[in-house]
Design a protein around this motif. Structure first.
Motif, PDB file in Angstrom:
ATOM      1  N   GLU A 209       6.961 -21.660   3.470  1.00  0.00           N
ATOM      2  CA  GLU A 209       5.579 -21.830   3.905  1.00  0.00           C
ATOM      3  C   GLU A 209       4.633 -21.043   2.991  1.00  0.00           C
ATOM      4  N   LYS A 210       3.354 -21.402   3.037  1.00  0.00           N
ATOM      5  CA  LYS A 210       2.365 -20.711   2.212  1.00  0.00           C
ATOM      6  C   LYS A 210       1.913 -19.416   2.885  1.00  0.00           C
ATOM      7  N   PHE A 211       1.894 -18.350   2.093  1.00  0.00           N
ATOM      8  CA  PHE A 211       1.485 -17.051   2.608  1.00  0.00           C
ATOM      9  C   PHE A 211       0.016 -17.059   3.032  1.00  0.00           C
ATOM     10  N   THR A 212      -0.767 -17.927   2.419  1.00  0.00           N
ATOM     11  CA  THR A 212      -2.190 -17.994   2.768  1.00  0.00           C
ATOM     12  C   THR A 212      -2.401 -18.402   4.226  1.00  0.00           C
ATOM     13  N   THR A 213      -1.472 -19.177   4.783  1.00  0.00           N
ATOM     14  CA  THR A 213      -1.585 -19.552   6.195  1.00  0.00           C
ATOM     15  C   THR A 213      -1.445 -18.322   7.083  1.00  0.00           C
ATOM     16  N   VAL A 214      -0.531 -17.432   6.712  1.00  0.00           N
ATOM     17  CA  VAL A 214      -0.368 -16.171   7.436  1.00  0.00           C
ATOM     18  C   VAL A 214      -1.640 -15.332   7.325  1.00  0.00           C
ATOM     19  N   LEU A 215      -2.211 -15.298   6.120  1.00  0.00           N
ATOM     20  CA  LEU A 215      -3.443 -14.535   5.910  1.00  0.00           C
ATOM     21  C   LEU A 215      -4.597 -15.087   6.747  1.00  0.00           C
ATOM     22  N   VAL A 216      -4.662 -16.405   6.863  1.00  0.00           N
ATOM     23  CA  VAL A 216      -5.703 -17.018   7.704  1.00  0.00           C
ATOM     24  C   VAL A 216      -5.506 -16.595   9.160  1.00  0.00           C
ATOM     25  N   GLY A 217      -4.250 -16.537   9.608  1.00  0.00           N
ATOM     26  CA  GLY A 217      -3.974 -16.073  10.967  1.00  0.00           C
ATOM     27  C   GLY A 217      -4.438 -14.645  11.181  1.00  0.00           C
TER      28      GLY A 217
ATOM     29  N   GLU B 183       5.082 -26.354  10.935  1.00  0.00           N
ATOM     30  CA  GLU B 183       5.369 -24.947  10.626  1.00  0.00           C
ATOM     31  C   GLU B 183       4.086 -24.135  10.465  1.00  0.00           C
ATOM     32  N   THR B 184       2.983 -24.838  10.189  1.00  0.00           N
ATOM     33  CA  THR B 184       1.687 -24.166  10.033  1.00  0.00           C
ATOM     34  C   THR B 184       1.333 -23.360  11.284  1.00  0.00           C
ATOM     35  N   GLY B 185       1.647 -23.903  12.456  1.00  0.00           N
ATOM     36  CA  GLY B 185       1.346 -23.209  13.704  1.00  0.00           C
ATOM     37  C   GLY B 185       2.058 -21.875  13.802  1.00  0.00           C
ATOM     38  N   ILE B 186       3.329 -21.857  13.423  1.00  0.00           N
ATOM     39  CA  ILE B 186       4.095 -20.607  13.485  1.00  0.00           C
ATOM     40  C   ILE B 186       3.590 -19.615  12.443  1.00  0.00           C
ATOM     41  N   SER B 187       3.315 -20.097  11.234  1.00  0.00           N
ATOM     42  CA  SER B 187       2.824 -19.205  10.175  1.00  0.00           C
ATOM     43  C   SER B 187       1.517 -18.537  10.594  1.00  0.00           C
ATOM     44  N   HIS B 188       0.626 -19.329  11.167  1.00  0.00           N
ATOM     45  CA  HIS B 188      -0.641 -18.771  11.633  1.00  0.00           C
ATOM     46  C   HIS B 188      -0.414 -17.743  12.737  1.00  0.00           C
ATOM     47  N   GLY B 189       0.490 -18.060  13.659  1.00  0.00           N
ATOM     48  CA  GLY B 189       0.779 -17.145  14.763  1.00  0.00           C
ATOM     49  C   GLY B 189       1.366 -15.830  14.296  1.00  0.00           C
ATOM     50  N   ILE B 190       2.209 -15.877  13.268  1.00  0.00           N
ATOM     51  CA  ILE B 190       2.781 -14.648  12.712  1.00  0.00           C
ATOM     52  C   ILE B 190       1.683 -13.778  12.109  1.00  0.00           C
ATOM     53  N   GLY B 191       0.748 -14.429  11.405  1.00  0.00           N
ATOM     54  CA  GLY B 191      -0.359 -13.672  10.837  1.00  0.00           C
ATOM     55  C   GLY B 191      -1.272 -13.100  11.908  1.00  0.00           C
ATOM     56  N   HIS B 192      -1.568 -13.895  12.926  1.00  0.00           N
ATOM     57  CA  HIS B 192      -2.455 -13.486  14.022  1.00  0.00           C
ATOM     58  C   HIS B 192      -1.850 -12.302  14.790  1.00  0.00           C
ATOM     59  N   GLY B 193      -0.635 -12.499  15.284  1.00  0.00           N
ATOM     60  CA  GLY B 193       0.011 -11.442  16.060  1.00  0.00           C
ATOM     61  C   GLY B 193       0.459 -10.273  15.216  1.00  0.00           C
TER      62      GLY B 193
END
Length: 272
Positions: A34-42, A110-120
């Protein structure tokens, strides 16, 4: 004087708050590419909506200097409802906006999980890592006598110092055990955030606004025990047990929904 046990507890809290999200993020990105930027957005979503924007209504609703603030602070029921709803509305609407805008082209689930990891994950870093560093600084000041001088100087300006005077007791209540409990709480909180991000992701991708409303309510319900603990109604361990059970059950249900869902939006479009 702040005892060594409190310094150890704070160290555990800082290490856990940083290492937990970092390890989860690395393992997830390595497994899925997955893209790390998605985590950063979260992470940015949580900071902007939970720390910056949510602070605005909180200033009025939890301010003893305002009439509405006194009413909210004077009622356990109002305090619990308002606090829980604010968190639910701001954070879930924040996720919705993020998936609608900067992440709108990322339709793989998978975008949903990546965002959630960044958010939480960023929440854990901020609440435990950043707060822990502040506790270390104040602990050193307390043990060297500089903290009492700070209180005197602040009181001389006419500012209320009651929160500062309570700080040594709060720090001394931190032990290795309470820090481990806090880390476990962050584990379950991250599960909740991942689950909520999955729900809101599907609310956007599959045009199901009802999932957003459900996510707001479920998030608000999760914050009810924490608000009751802050109000002195529940003790720490009962609160943590309730939150852990809630988050775990919620995550299992949402993850099953995630596993059954098509991976890409195009699959849904074709089926229609």
């Amino acid at each position: 004087m702040i005892p060594i046990s409190s310094f150890v507890g704070i160290g555990i809290m800082i290490a856990g708050g940083i290492l937990l999200p970092v390890i989860v993020c690395i393992l997830w990105l390595k497994r899925t590419k997955e893209k790390f930027t998605t985590v950063l957005v979260g992470a940015a979503t949580w900071f902007v909506f939970a720390i910056v924007l949510e602070t605005i209504p909180k200033y009025f609703l939890f301010n003893p200097a305002t009439s509405i603030g006194r009413k909210v602070l004077g009622s356990v029921v109002l305090y619990t409802i308002v606090g829980a709803l604010l968190a639910g509305v701001f954070e879930e609407v924040g996720r919705y906006i993020a998936f609608k805008t900067v992440l709108k082209k990322r339709t793989n689930k998978e975008t949903g999980i990546s965002h959630g990891i960044g958010h939480g994950g960023f929440e854990a870093m901020f609440l435990m890592g950043y707060a822990g560093i502040q506790y270390i600084i104040f602990s050193v000041m307390i043990n060297t006598g500089a903290f009492q001088e700070l209180i005197s100087q602040t009181a001389a300006t006419g500012i209320d110092v009651s929160s500062l005077e309570a700080l040594p007791g709060q720090i001394m209540s931190i032990t290795p055990l309470t820090s481990i409990v806090s880390i476990l709480e962050r584990v379950f909180a991250m599960l909740l955030h991942v689950g909520l991000s999955i729900m809101v992701f599907f609310a956007v991708r599959d045009s199901k606004v009802g999932l957003l409303l459900l996510a707001i309510l479920l998030h608000a319900f999760f914050d009810v025990p924490a608000a009751m603990y802050q109000a002195g109604v529940l003790n720490l361990y009962v609160t943590e047990f309730v939150l852990a059970c809630y988050a775990l059950i919620f995550f299992v249900i949402v993850y099953r929904m995630y596993k059954k869902a098509p991976r890409e939006k195009e699959i849904i479009d074709t089926a229609q």
